[in-house]
Write a protein that holds these residues in place. Sequence first.
Motif, PDB file in Angstrom:
ATOM      1  N   ALA A 184     -26.623  63.216   8.952  1.00  0.00           N
ATOM      2  CA  ALA A 184     -26.947  62.258   7.863  1.00  0.00           C
ATOM      3  C   ALA A 184     -27.762  61.130   8.326  1.00  0.00           C
ATOM      4  O   ALA A 184     -27.983  60.534   7.204  1.00  0.00           O
ATOM      5  N   GLY A 185     -27.716  60.664   9.420  1.00  0.00           N
ATOM      6  CA  GLY A 185     -28.382  59.547   9.861  1.00  0.00           C
ATOM      7  C   GLY A 185     -27.606  58.416   9.601  1.00  0.00           C
ATOM      8  O   GLY A 185     -27.842  57.158   9.726  1.00  0.00           O
ATOM      9  N   PHE A 186     -26.160  58.674  10.158  1.00  0.00           N
ATOM     10  CA  PHE A 186     -25.151  57.439  10.221  1.00  0.00           C
ATOM     11  C   PHE A 186     -24.911  57.144  11.685  1.00  0.00           C
ATOM     12  O   PHE A 186     -24.771  58.233  12.538  1.00  0.00           O
ATOM     13  N   ASP A 187     -24.501  55.919  12.130  1.00  0.00           N
ATOM     14  CA  ASP A 187     -24.044  55.748  13.402  1.00  0.00           C
ATOM     15  C   ASP A 187     -22.416  55.311  13.395  1.00  0.00           C
ATOM     16  O   ASP A 187     -22.144  54.423  12.360  1.00  0.00           O
ATOM     17  N   GLU A 188     -21.738  55.952  14.258  1.00  0.00           N
ATOM     18  CA  GLU A 188     -20.073  55.618  14.130  1.00  0.00           C
ATOM     19  C   GLU A 188     -20.174  54.508  14.416  1.00  0.00           C
ATOM     20  O   GLU A 188     -20.511  53.732  15.610  1.00  0.00           O
ATOM     21  N   ILE A 189     -19.063  53.772  13.804  1.00  0.00           N
ATOM     22  CA  ILE A 189     -18.330  52.365  14.265  1.00  0.00           C
ATOM     23  C   ILE A 189     -17.090  52.660  15.021  1.00  0.00           C
ATOM     24  O   ILE A 189     -16.816  52.295  16.062  1.00  0.00           O
ATOM     25  N   THR A 190     -16.393  53.399  14.106  1.00  0.00           N
ATOM     26  CA  THR A 190     -15.103  54.074  14.828  1.00  0.00           C
ATOM     27  C   THR A 190     -14.237  54.925  13.916  1.00  0.00           C
ATOM     28  O   THR A 190     -14.784  55.228  13.063  1.00  0.00           O
ATOM     29  N   HIS A 191     -13.300  55.470  14.489  1.00  0.00           N
ATOM     30  CA  HIS A 191     -12.549  56.373  13.803  1.00  0.00           C
ATOM     31  C   HIS A 191     -10.932  56.542  14.317  1.00  0.00           C
ATOM     32  O   HIS A 191     -10.769  55.999  15.421  1.00  0.00           O
ATOM     33  N   TYR A 192     -10.207  56.981  13.446  1.00  0.00           N
ATOM     34  CA  TYR A 192      -8.644  56.828  13.836  1.00  0.00           C
ATOM     35  C   TYR A 192      -7.931  57.944  12.821  1.00  0.00           C
ATOM     36  O   TYR A 192      -8.537  58.407  11.834  1.00  0.00           O
ATOM     37  N   TYR A 193      -6.859  58.150  13.261  1.00  0.00           N
ATOM     38  CA  TYR A 193      -5.877  58.920  12.407  1.00  0.00           C
ATOM     39  C   TYR A 193      -4.568  58.263  11.746  1.00  0.00           C
ATOM     40  O   TYR A 193      -4.329  57.139  12.249  1.00  0.00           O
ATOM     41  N   ARG A 194      -4.219  58.608  10.604  1.00  0.00           N
ATOM     42  CA  ARG A 194      -3.275  58.199   9.892  1.00  0.00           C
ATOM     43  C   ARG A 194      -2.143  59.239   9.450  1.00  0.00           C
ATOM     44  O   ARG A 194      -2.370  60.437   9.319  1.00  0.00           O
ATOM     45  N   PRO A 195      -0.992  58.596   9.200  1.00  0.00           N
ATOM     46  CA  PRO A 195      -0.515  57.314   9.230  1.00  0.00           C
ATOM     47  C   PRO A 195      -0.453  56.834  10.661  1.00  0.00           C
ATOM     48  O   PRO A 195      -0.189  57.442  11.608  1.00  0.00           O
ATOM     49  N   PRO A 196      -0.527  55.327  10.650  1.00  0.00           N
ATOM     50  CA  PRO A 196      -0.625  54.846  12.015  1.00  0.00           C
ATOM     51  C   PRO A 196       0.668  54.790  12.735  1.00  0.00           C
ATOM     52  O   PRO A 196       1.764  55.134  11.995  1.00  0.00           O
ATOM     53  N   GLY A 197       0.799  54.862  14.108  1.00  0.00           N
ATOM     54  CA  GLY A 197       2.110  54.668  14.714  1.00  0.00           C
ATOM     55  C   GLY A 197       2.971  56.229  14.943  1.00  0.00           C
ATOM     56  O   GLY A 197       4.157  56.064  15.370  1.00  0.00           O
ATOM     57  N   LEU A 198       2.309  57.178  14.530  1.00  0.00           N
ATOM     58  CA  LEU A 198       3.274  58.578  14.477  1.00  0.00           C
ATOM     59  C   LEU A 198       2.376  59.612  15.616  1.00  0.00           C
ATOM     60  O   LEU A 198       1.014  59.225  15.871  1.00  0.00           O
ATOM     61  N   PRO A 199       2.801  60.317  16.285  1.00  0.00           N
ATOM     62  CA  PRO A 199       2.607  61.541  16.943  1.00  0.00           C
ATOM     63  C   PRO A 199       1.173  62.241  16.341  1.00  0.00           C
ATOM     64  O   PRO A 199       1.052  62.225  15.033  1.00  0.00           O
ATOM     65  N   ARG A 200       0.354  62.486  17.088  1.00  0.00           N
ATOM     66  CA  ARG A 200      -1.140  63.044  16.365  1.00  0.00           C
ATOM     67  C   ARG A 200      -0.730  64.177  15.320  1.00  0.00           C
ATOM     68  O   ARG A 200      -1.448  64.312  14.366  1.00  0.00           O
ATOM     69  N   ALA A 201       0.335  65.064  15.726  1.00  0.00           N
ATOM     70  CA  ALA A 201       0.685  66.206  14.944  1.00  0.00           C
ATOM     71  C   ALA A 201       1.003  65.738  13.360  1.00  0.00           C
ATOM     72  O   ALA A 201       1.162  66.690  12.459  1.00  0.00           O
ATOM     73  N   ASP A 202       1.666  64.388  13.240  1.00  0.00           N
ATOM     74  CA  ASP A 202       2.161  63.871  12.253  1.00  0.00           C
ATOM     75  C   ASP A 202       1.141  63.050  11.557  1.00  0.00           C
ATOM     76  O   ASP A 202       1.432  62.190  10.667  1.00  0.00           O
TER      77      ASP A 202
END
Length: 215
Positions: A184-202
């Motif tokens: 769509a023409g966007f440049d990535e700045i950053t990405h992350y998963y939430r909630p913070p501080g938990l294992p990825r599965a959570d």
Amino acid sequence: MTDLPHKLSDEELAQTSSITLSHYNQHAASFWAGTRDHDVSQNRQALLQNLHGAEPFRILDFGCGPGRDLKIFRDLGHEAIGLEGAERFVELARSYSGSEVWLQDFLRLELPAGFFDGIFANASLFHIPSQEMPRVLKHLRAALKPRGVLFSSNPRGENEEGWSGQRYGCYYDWPRWCGLMSAAGFDEITHYYRPPGLPRADQPWLASVWRKPAL
């Protein structure tokens, strides 16, 4: 649920909006009670810290719901405008935030070009059927000023879409979502998963921040 992309007829496409919005209208009060105190300050900051230029910024809260974040943006001194498809949410957001709120279906957007410094799409874009997502993302990109920023947070999944009760949703993994945004023409700045501080599965939420390139 079916694998992406899932081709819908015109009638089915219209129902993804009408049934989902009817659900939110019917359950507006309980939704507001259940989400009013959710802490998404990490997401708001992810948008604000990447905006370009001098404050105050003009921010579109895309899918603003009852206006929780809309009010915070306004209280911070920004020109915050909400956009929402559920009539009951529009009423609540206008009353609670004191901000302008536009009633628009996500599939029939009418946005001014080059108008916003930032777009905050927190838990909203995933309701758009996959076949319509490229078009909607390009529409949002056009509504941003050069170097404008789009924040999105969506429940992640294994690239499938369908109904969850009376709400339609699409659930992307990071490579698929990154591909859509880049196309769509966007440049990535950053990405992350939430909630913070938990294992990825959570961490069921995938958040990402994107910039519209300068002219």
